[in-house]
Motif scaffolding. Structure first.
Motif, mmCIF file in Angstrom:
data_model
loop_
_atom_site.group_PDB
_atom_site.id
_atom_site.type_symbol
_atom_site.label_atom_id
_atom_site.label_comp_id
_atom_site.label_asym_id
_atom_site.label_seq_id
_atom_site.Cartn_x
_atom_site.Cartn_y
_atom_site.Cartn_z
ATOM 1 N N ASP A 220 0.844 -1.200 0.000
ATOM 2 C CA ASP A 220 0.000 0.000 0.000
ATOM 3 C C ASP A 220 0.877 1.248 0.000
ATOM 4 O OD1 ASP A 220 -2.201 -1.657 0.130
ATOM 5 O OD2 ASP A 220 -2.294 -1.589 2.324
ATOM 6 N N ILE B 272 -9.878 -0.761 4.890
ATOM 7 C CA ILE B 272 -9.024 -0.225 3.838
ATOM 8 C C ILE B 272 -9.526 1.169 3.462
ATOM 9 C CG2 ILE B 272 -8.066 -0.563 1.551
ATOM 10 C CD1 ILE B 272 -7.256 -2.694 3.546
ATOM 11 N N ILE C 71 -3.349 4.549 -0.341
ATOM 12 C CA ILE C 71 -4.117 3.504 0.315
ATOM 13 C C ILE C 71 -3.510 3.248 1.689
ATOM 14 C CG2 ILE C 71 -4.884 1.098 0.199
ATOM 15 C CD1 ILE C 71 -4.506 1.235 -2.831
ATOM 16 N N ASN D 177 -4.094 0.583 4.974
ATOM 17 C CA ASN D 177 -4.763 -0.492 5.705
ATOM 18 C C ASN D 177 -4.742 -0.104 7.179
ATOM 19 O OD1 ASN D 177 -5.519 -2.831 7.056
ATOM 20 N ND2 ASN D 177 -4.502 -4.186 5.598
ATOM 21 N N THR E 46 -9.773 -1.893 11.794
ATOM 22 C CA THR E 46 -9.528 -2.643 10.570
ATOM 23 C C THR E 46 -10.284 -1.946 9.440
ATOM 24 O OG1 THR E 46 -11.438 -4.116 10.902
ATOM 25 C CG2 THR E 46 -9.309 -4.837 11.797
ATOM 26 N N LYS F 184 -9.014 4.325 0.965
ATOM 27 C CA LYS F 184 -8.436 4.764 -0.302
ATOM 28 C C LYS F 184 -8.817 6.226 -0.535
ATOM 29 C CE LYS F 184 -8.704 0.187 -2.506
ATOM 30 N NZ LYS F 184 -9.211 -0.582 -3.675
#
Length: 399
Positions: A232, A277, A256, A258, A275, A279
């Motif tokens: 990422d 993702i 990005i 995580n 938790t 973007k």
């Protein structure tokens, strides 16, 4: 003895001879209401030794303090630990003070400097250069909070981190010295020994400069602030001008993250593990006056941001909040919520809508406005009610 000899003897007897002095655990507060500047120095300790009786001599000083600095409502330092050991050549005839052997640390970041200061009746002429004595990337980690920087010995780092620059010019009631601060790092990385992941491909290129001596002309140019965690990649850049006036901002974010990796690369104390993702590919260009006046023709926002598989658990929720998908688009006047799918317990939520005054809310305490369409196939009120019973008191009042 002649009268003139008596006068000469009297003059020779008037000697300002201080061999050493010290200031212990002092506090200094300076408030300049005209420029909206606040300087607070706590736990200030300073010792000096030298011969003030000679026109030319050397002063050996050691200083330490905690510095807080706020300018025009912006906090630049807050309880930053400063340590300074300086050997100063003094020319009392010309009021010139030259720095000879000098080393300072700012929150653990080492700096060496040289140059001189000349004192006049109405101003000071300053000519000082500074730089980091080493280029280790641990210099960058040293400016992190002390609870983490104290564990740097075992951190594995590669690449460099350097700071250099100067202050040069007059300091008086109308101008500050011109200055330039360069901060750079190329292809650096770090990894804490007890954490599973590291941060790689770190690139930093930042210039803070003032060429005119007028505070309003100070600008910050962040050419690059990039890094990679696993695969990422996160990239950002920004230009900030007219900091003390109608501030101009042009910033870009493309990357990005995580969220689960944050606690895996840096020993930050996160009570709730995240938790998901994130973007983002966003550009924003605006000036503060346009934000205050809602002049959307001068506000240029574009791009999008999305969040997927986000999980958040805390005492505020009986069950973890799970956001499977959220996507927004940035426009000059509004932020469009294109999709929002979330679930907690037995309840599910679906939403679309628009948000107004996001920049005003972030930068000038304006009210955040929104217009949303909310749907739910199952909405269990119990999912949003705490199991704890409210405490009762002896004094009761009617509703």
């Amino acid at each position: 003895m002649k009268a003139s000899e008596k006068e000469d003897s009297a003059e020779k007897a008037m000697v300002f001879d201080i061999k050493n002095y010290e200031i212990i655990n002092s506090t200094i507060n300076y408030v300049d209401e005209a420029s909206n500047m606040i300087v607070e120095i706590k736990e200030f300790n300073h010792t000096g030794s030298g011969d003030f009786s000679a026109e030319q001599s050397k002063l050996d000083t050691k200083s330490s303090a905690n510095l807080s600095f706020k300018y025009d409502g912006v906090t630049y330092f807050e309880n930053s630990e400063l340590v300074l050991d300086a050997l100063i050549a003094m020319d009392l005839k010309t009021n010139t003070y030259s720095f000879l052997e000098n080393e300072a640390t700012i929150n653990g970041l080492p700096l060496t400097f040289d140059g001189k200061i000349i004192l006049y009746d109405t101003e000071q002429q300053i000519d000082i250069n500074f730089k980091t004595p080493t280029s280790s990337f641990k210099n960058f980690l040293a400016v992190m909070p002390k609870e983490y920087s104290s564990k740097l010995d075992d951190v594995k780092t590669e690449g460099d981190f350097t700071v250099n620059g100067y202050f040069k010019g007059a300091n008086n009631d109308f101008r500050i010295p011109g200055f330039e601060i360069n901060i750079a790092s190329n292809n650096a990385s770090f990894k804490y020994p007890n954490l599973p992941k590291g941060v790689n491909d770190i690139t930093i290129k930042t210039l803070i400069k003032n060429e005119t001596g007028l505070t309003k002309d100070t600008y910050v140019n962040i050419d690059a602030l990039n890094f990679r965690i696993d695969q990422d990649v996160f990239k950002s850049s920004a230009v900030i001008k007219n900091i003390t006036g109608n501030m101009l901002v042009n910033a870009n974010i493309d990357g990005i993250i995580n969220l689960a990796n944050i606690a895996k690369v840096y020993p930050v104390d996160i009570k709730t593990q995240l938790t998901g993702i994130l973007k983002a590919k966003v550009n924003t260009a605006f000036d503060m006056d346009a934000v205050e006046k809602n002049d959307y023709e001068r506000i240029k926002n574009s791009g999008s941001m999305s969040l997927s598989n986000f999980k958040y658990a805390s005492e505020e929720f009986k069950s973890p909040l799970f956001i499977s998908d959220a996507a927004i688009t940035f426009n000059p006047e509004t932020v469009s919520l294109n999709s929002f799918k979330a679930k907690t317990g037995k309840s599910d939520l679906y939403a679309t809508g628009t948000i107004k005054n996001l920049l005003g809310f972030m930068f000038s305490n304006k009210n955040l406005q929104g217009n949303f369409n909310l749907n739910s196939d199952t909405f269990a009120v119990n999912d949003f009610i705490s199991d704890e019973m409210p405490t009762t008191t002896e004094n009761k009042t009617e509703a």
